[in-house]
Design an enzyme around this catalytic site. Structure first.
Site, PDB file in Angstrom:
ATOM      1  CG  ASN A  36      38.560  37.782  39.701  1.00  0.00           C
ATOM      2  OD1 ASN A  36      37.693  38.514  40.172  1.00  0.00           O
ATOM      3  ND2 ASN A  36      39.786  38.214  39.402  1.00  0.00           N
TER       4      ASN A  36
ATOM      5  CE  LYS B 120      39.649  39.595  36.113  1.00  0.00           C
ATOM      6  NZ  LYS B 120      40.738  39.870  35.197  1.00  0.00           N
TER       7      LYS B 120
ATOM      8  CG  HIS C 202      43.649  40.026  40.575  1.00  0.00           C
ATOM      9  ND1 HIS C 202      43.852  40.898  39.532  1.00  0.00           N
ATOM     10  CD2 HIS C 202      43.206  38.873  40.022  1.00  0.00           C
ATOM     11  CE1 HIS C 202      43.534  40.298  38.399  1.00  0.00           C
ATOM     12  NE2 HIS C 202      43.139  39.067  38.668  1.00  0.00           N
TER      13      HIS C 202
ATOM     14  CD  GLU D 128      42.308  42.737  36.683  1.00  0.00           C
ATOM     15  OE1 GLU D 128      41.307  42.623  37.415  1.00  0.00           O
ATOM     16  OE2 GLU D 128      42.463  42.053  35.637  1.00  0.00           O
TER      17      GLU D 128
ATOM     18  CD  GLU E 219      45.194  35.386  38.258  1.00  0.00           C
ATOM     19  OE1 GLU E 219      44.251  34.821  37.698  1.00  0.00           O
ATOM     20  OE2 GLU E 219      45.100  36.513  38.758  1.00  0.00           O
TER      21      GLU E 219
ATOM     22  N   GLY F 138      43.232  38.434  30.646  1.00  0.00           N
ATOM     23  CA  GLY F 138      42.288  39.179  29.816  1.00  0.00           C
ATOM     24  C   GLY F 138      42.795  39.451  28.405  1.00  0.00           C
TER      25      GLY F 138
ATOM     26  CB  SER G 168      43.670  33.828  28.514  1.00  0.00           C
ATOM     27  OG  SER G 168      43.773  35.239  28.427  1.00  0.00           O
TER      28      SER G 168
HETATM   29  P1  PGA Z   1      41.141  36.123  32.662  1.00  0.00           P
HETATM   30  O1  PGA Z   1      41.406  36.719  34.140  1.00  0.00           O
HETATM   31  O2  PGA Z   1      40.714  34.697  32.825  1.00  0.00           O
HETATM   32  O3  PGA Z   1      40.048  36.994  32.094  1.00  0.00           O
HETATM   33  O4  PGA Z   1      42.416  36.252  31.914  1.00  0.00           O
HETATM   34  C1  PGA Z   1      42.018  35.964  35.140  1.00  0.00           C
HETATM   35  C2  PGA Z   1      42.128  36.767  36.406  1.00  0.00           C
HETATM   36  O5  PGA Z   1      42.363  37.979  36.334  1.00  0.00           O
HETATM   37  O6  PGA Z   1      41.989  36.225  37.529  1.00  0.00           O
END
Ligand code: PGA
Length: 257
Positions: free
Chosen positions: A9, A11, A97, A99, A169, A175, A215
């Site tokens: 992803n 982003k 997601h 976010e 997730e 993140g 992560s």
């Molecule tokens: P990350 O993000 O690996 O940077 O923690 C995962 C995601 O948001 O899909």
């Protein structure tokens, strides 16, 4: 047998040229990979989809988008339809997601509509669910997961479920560098599979792939993948560099269950 699925992803990162470079880098790093053992999906920003599709042409690496609207077309300024994503070369789309839930008002209802619209057009939805830190600390993880799953999957049939991927997730792990332990991931993945089993029957639930996200990096992928209900990963930060993402993919492909 559930085929391992590793998705990147990207982003809101990468200009078109940067996205082309990253896709080319991955193509070079992954050409020896046994794609029969692992499915790889790249999810760039909308602006880079067509160009990345061109780079991935005639490879086994798949393309996905990070969101979609649920109408085929119309006066919906700023939105992108499933038809447009197909047209740009997408096979997958990330839906719900955290976010999007957190910053853009995504709800289980809109997630549900987006899943249906994607399935109608032959796109595979990667359906994201997960609790935040406060929900985990107040012992509400399973309650939140159940709400996300049940609310997002209203009126989706067992046959349709086989054409989806679920991504667990935990928001507190996204993140932050703070990965769920393999045991924590397995506990929730098993909870999700048991729930799907109640909703759709064991046979269907056993076929549905559940990715872990939060992560994920080359150092922790093998341990996570070692758990019986972890079928892959949705990778954010570590998917933005060809060497780290290809290490994750390679290590995941080596885990035999
Ligand atoms: P990350 O993000 O690996 O940077 O923690 C995962 C995601 O948001 O899909």
């Amino acid at each position: 047998m559930r085929k391992t699925i590793i998705a990147g992803n990207w982003k809101m990162y990468k200009t078109i040229n940067e996205a082309i470079d990253l896709a080319n880098g991955l193509k070079r790093e992954l050409f020896k990979l046994d794609f029969a053992a692992v499915e790889v999906v790249l999810c760039p920003a909308f602006t880079a989809l067509s160009e990345v599709a061109e780079v991935l042409n005639e490879t086994d690496i798949q393309l996905g988008a990070q969101d979609v609207y649920y109408q085929d077309g119309g006066a919906f300024t700023g939105e992108v339809s499933p038809l447009m994503l197909k047209d740009a070369g997408c096979k997958f789309v990330i839906i719900g997601h955290s976010e999007r839930r957190q910053f853009f008002g995504e709800t289980n209802e809109t997630v549900n509509k987006k899943i249906k619209a994607s399935l109608k057009h032959g796109l595979t939805p990667i359906i994201c669910v997960g609790e935040n830190l406060q929900e985990r600390e107040s012992d509400n993880t399973f309650k939140v997961i159940q709400e996300h799953i049940k609310g997002s999957l209203v009126d989706i049939s067992a046959e349709e479920m086989l054409k989806t991927v679920i991504a667990y997730e935990p928001v507190w792990a996204i993140g932050t560098g703070k990965t769920a332990t393999p045991e924590q991931a397995q506990e929730v993945h098993k909870y999700i599979r048991d729930l799907l089993s109640k909703m759709y029957g064991k046979e269907t639930a056993d076929e549905i792939r559940i990715q872990y996200g939060g992560s994920v990096k080359p150092e922790n992928i093998a341990e996570l993948m070692g758990k019986p209900d972890v079928d892959g990963a949705l990778v954010g930060g570590a998917s933005l560099k060809a060497d780290t993402f290809s290490q994750i993919v390679t290590k995941a492909s080596e885990v035999i269950k």
